[in-house]
Design a protein around this motif. Structure first.
Motif, PDB file in Angstrom:
ATOM      1  N   ARG A   1      53.875  -9.696   0.359  1.00  0.00           N
ATOM      2  CA  ARG A   1      54.100 -11.040   0.864  1.00  0.00           C
ATOM      3  C   ARG A   1      54.620 -11.051   2.304  1.00  0.00           C
ATOM      4  O   ARG A   1      55.396 -10.184   2.717  1.00  0.00           O
ATOM      5  CB  ARG A   1      55.120 -11.779  -0.013  1.00  0.00           C
TER       6      ARG A   1
ATOM      7  N   VAL B   1      53.726  -8.921  -4.127  1.00  0.00           N
ATOM      8  CA  VAL B   1      53.380 -10.198  -4.753  1.00  0.00           C
ATOM      9  C   VAL B   1      53.695 -10.106  -6.247  1.00  0.00           C
ATOM     10  O   VAL B   1      53.305  -9.153  -6.918  1.00  0.00           O
ATOM     11  CB  VAL B   1      51.894 -10.532  -4.536  1.00  0.00           C
TER      12      VAL B   1
ATOM     13  N   ASP C   1      51.383 -15.848   1.653  1.00  0.00           N
ATOM     14  CA  ASP C   1      50.528 -14.971   0.853  1.00  0.00           C
ATOM     15  C   ASP C   1      49.063 -15.063   1.280  1.00  0.00           C
ATOM     16  O   ASP C   1      48.171 -14.608   0.556  1.00  0.00           O
ATOM     17  CB  ASP C   1      50.656 -15.335  -0.632  1.00  0.00           C
TER      18      ASP C   1
END
Length: 541
Positions: free
Chosen positions: A95, A243, A284
């Motif tokens: 991220r 993530v 993201d």
């Protein structure tokens, strides 16, 4: 205006009378030192590069907006100087994260603004939140049960406050002869430093996930850790960037002095309360991180290439100046010097600015796997377990560039003056490097040390058999003050030292790119008879 050192001034004077030609040696053209010195001083750009990376762009956390800006700007500069094959090479990371603002205030038993930072990749507070502080140290999973039912609505201090230690060493220093001599010690394979080479097992990450889930389930509203340094220095470091694996609660690092005060108040029953606020953003849209690559072509396409690198990512506090805009600026300046002098070399010279170094040498590891060599690793392992396993997994399978990459030089020890170079136990390069350093003895760069040095991007090149080296640099206030902290700013960079570093790097690259034969290599490692003897577990005796 700072005065040039006597050594540099002397060499500058010499450039007025020495013909501007590359000296010819028995092993091919050697670096034209006087021309390099002139270009790196009278026409030097190293501090302008550093100032843009720090004052203008600032912190460059991997995949953050600052890092994306730095990726674009450095590519543009390489193209401006005439380098070729300028591009980004991506690898899967996680991220993007950035913090716009944050504050931590004590509201009881008295009002006081504290020095603190949000932990990277933790969520924001969605406006100010207020809660009582509870001291609940959580060093391991066994500590969690004792806090069941006690954390609802609380702000949890999760580290035991360490006592303040007296300062016994100077905060700023340069190496003396005795310090340099200590580095020149050959260590047999599997010796003591094997236990300190990059090792980050999965147990820590597993515990962090369980701790975060526990805090969330118990109803805590936020948590805080204590800075590892005194003097109101803060870092904001955190390794949960994948993530789906970022923490569920806002997390903060509080300056050691402020954290101890909160802990004392909690222990005496004064019931301290805090108001926390952090405004953070996740991104993201692109979970890949990127290394920036640029080349100066060689005259012989079959001769391979040499490479210089430095990591461009930093932590989110400060401006990432000493760590590692300094190294990036010297690498970029070496590229500019070589192009400005139109120096031709047999081998190509490649410059790489790494990403993800702070999270486990991820950028250089990705480059090695794509170009240099692969190792047989459990495919289910992820960071940091994969990082821990990478350097000690066998067999090593050479890739397409293993034979082509003749040498790699790294800079990642701040802005201190280069005092020499570590050979990583490669004894055959010692006389070669002594010759290459000879013109720079008056610069203070004399030491060729056989010792191993770790924890930066040359490491994984070295362990797959590439001649890979880190320069020895004066420590200055790197470890004591600026490393990863909020005061890692342009102010702490030393211009004369960085000009010297860029000049020496440029000379080394030219020499390595022009040698008749590539630099000597150590044998490609194979699995030792007893792996644990060569790669002991952390803390093993």
């Amino acid at each position: 205006m700072r005065r040039l050192s006597f050594a540099i001034a002397t060499l500058l004077a010499a450039t007025a009378t020495v013909p501007l030609a590359i000296a010819k040696g028995p092993d091919g053209p050697s670096a034209p030192v006087d021309q390099i010195v002139d270009q790196g001083t009278r026409h030097g750009e190293v501090m302008r590069i550093a100032q843009y990376l720090t004052d203008v762009i600032g912190a460059r956390l991997t995949n953050s907006p600052g890092m994306r800006q730095a990726e674009d700007w450095t590519q543009a500069k390489f193209r401006e100087w005439g380098l070729t094959n300028v591009h980004k090479e991506g690898f899967e990371f996680g991220r993007g994260w950035s913090a716009r603002n944050a504050s931590v205030k004590m509201v009881a038993p008295r009002p006081l603004t504290l020095i603190a930072a949000p932990l990277a990749w933790t969520p924001g507070t969605n406006g100010p939140i207020t809660g009582q502080v509870v001291l609940a140290p959580m060093a391991d999973e066994a500590a969690l049960d004792q806090y069941k039912g006690k954390l609802k609505g609380k702000i949890v201090l999760i580290t035991e406050p360490a006592d303040i230690a007296d300062a016994t060493s100077p905060a700023f220093r340069r190496y003396g002869d005795a310090d340099l001599d200590k580095a020149d010690t050959f260590e047999l394979p599997g010796g003591p430093s094997a236990a300190t080479r990059p090792q980050r097992g999965p147990a820590r990450q597993i515990f962090l996930a369980k701790r975060d889930a526990f805090l969330k389930a118990e109803g805590a509203i936020a948590y805080a850790t204590m800075s590892s340094r005194n003097g109101k220095l803060i870092h904001g470091q955190n390794s949960q960037f994948r993530v789906g694996a970022t923490p569920p609660l806002p997390g903060f690092e509080i300056a050691a002095e402020d954290y101890r005060r909160l802990a004392r108040l909690a222990k005496m029953g004064a019931t301290p309360s805090l108001e926390l606020s952090s405004d953070v953003t996740y991104d993201d849209s692109d979970t890949k991180a990127y290394n920036v690559i640029a080349d100066i072509p060689g005259t012989d396409a079959k001769a391979g290439y040499v490479m210089a690198g430095a990591h461009m990512d930093s932590w989110a506090m400060g401006d990432g100046a000493a760590d590692n805009a300094a190294g990036v600026s010297m690498v970029m300046e070496a590229a500019r010097i070589i192009k400005a002098l139109n120096i031709k070399t047999k081998r190509a010279i490649r410059f790489v600015l790494w990403s993800g170094e702070e999270q486990g040498l991820l950028g250089s590891m990705a480059y090695i796997e794509n170009h240099i060599a692969t190792r047989t690793i459990d495919p289910t392992l992820t960071d940091p377990a994969r990082y821990a396993a990478w350097g000690k997994s066998f067999p090593i399978k050479p890739g397409p560039d293993h034979a082509r990459l003749a040498a790699y030089f790294n800079l990642d020890n701040g802005s201190g003056r280069i005092r020499g170079i570590y050979t990583q136990g490669n004894t055959a390069v010692v006389p070669i490097f002594r010759d290459w350093l000879a013109p720079f003895s008056s610069f203070g760069a004399t030491k060729v040390a056989t010792a191993l040095t770790d924890s930066t991007d040359h490491v994984f090149f070295d362990v797959v058999g590439i001649p890979a080296f880190q320069f020895i640099q004066d420590p200055l206030d790197y470890a004591s003050t600026v490393h990863h902290t909020d005061v890692d700013t342009f102010d702490h960079l030393k211009p004369e030292d960085m000009r010297q570093g860029a000049i020496i790097l440029a000379a080394f690259l030219i020499n390595a790119a022009n040698t008749s034969d590539p630099l000597p290599r150590v044998p490609l490692a194979t699995q030792p008879k007893t792996l644990s003897e060569f790669y002991p577990a952390p803390g093993a005796k």
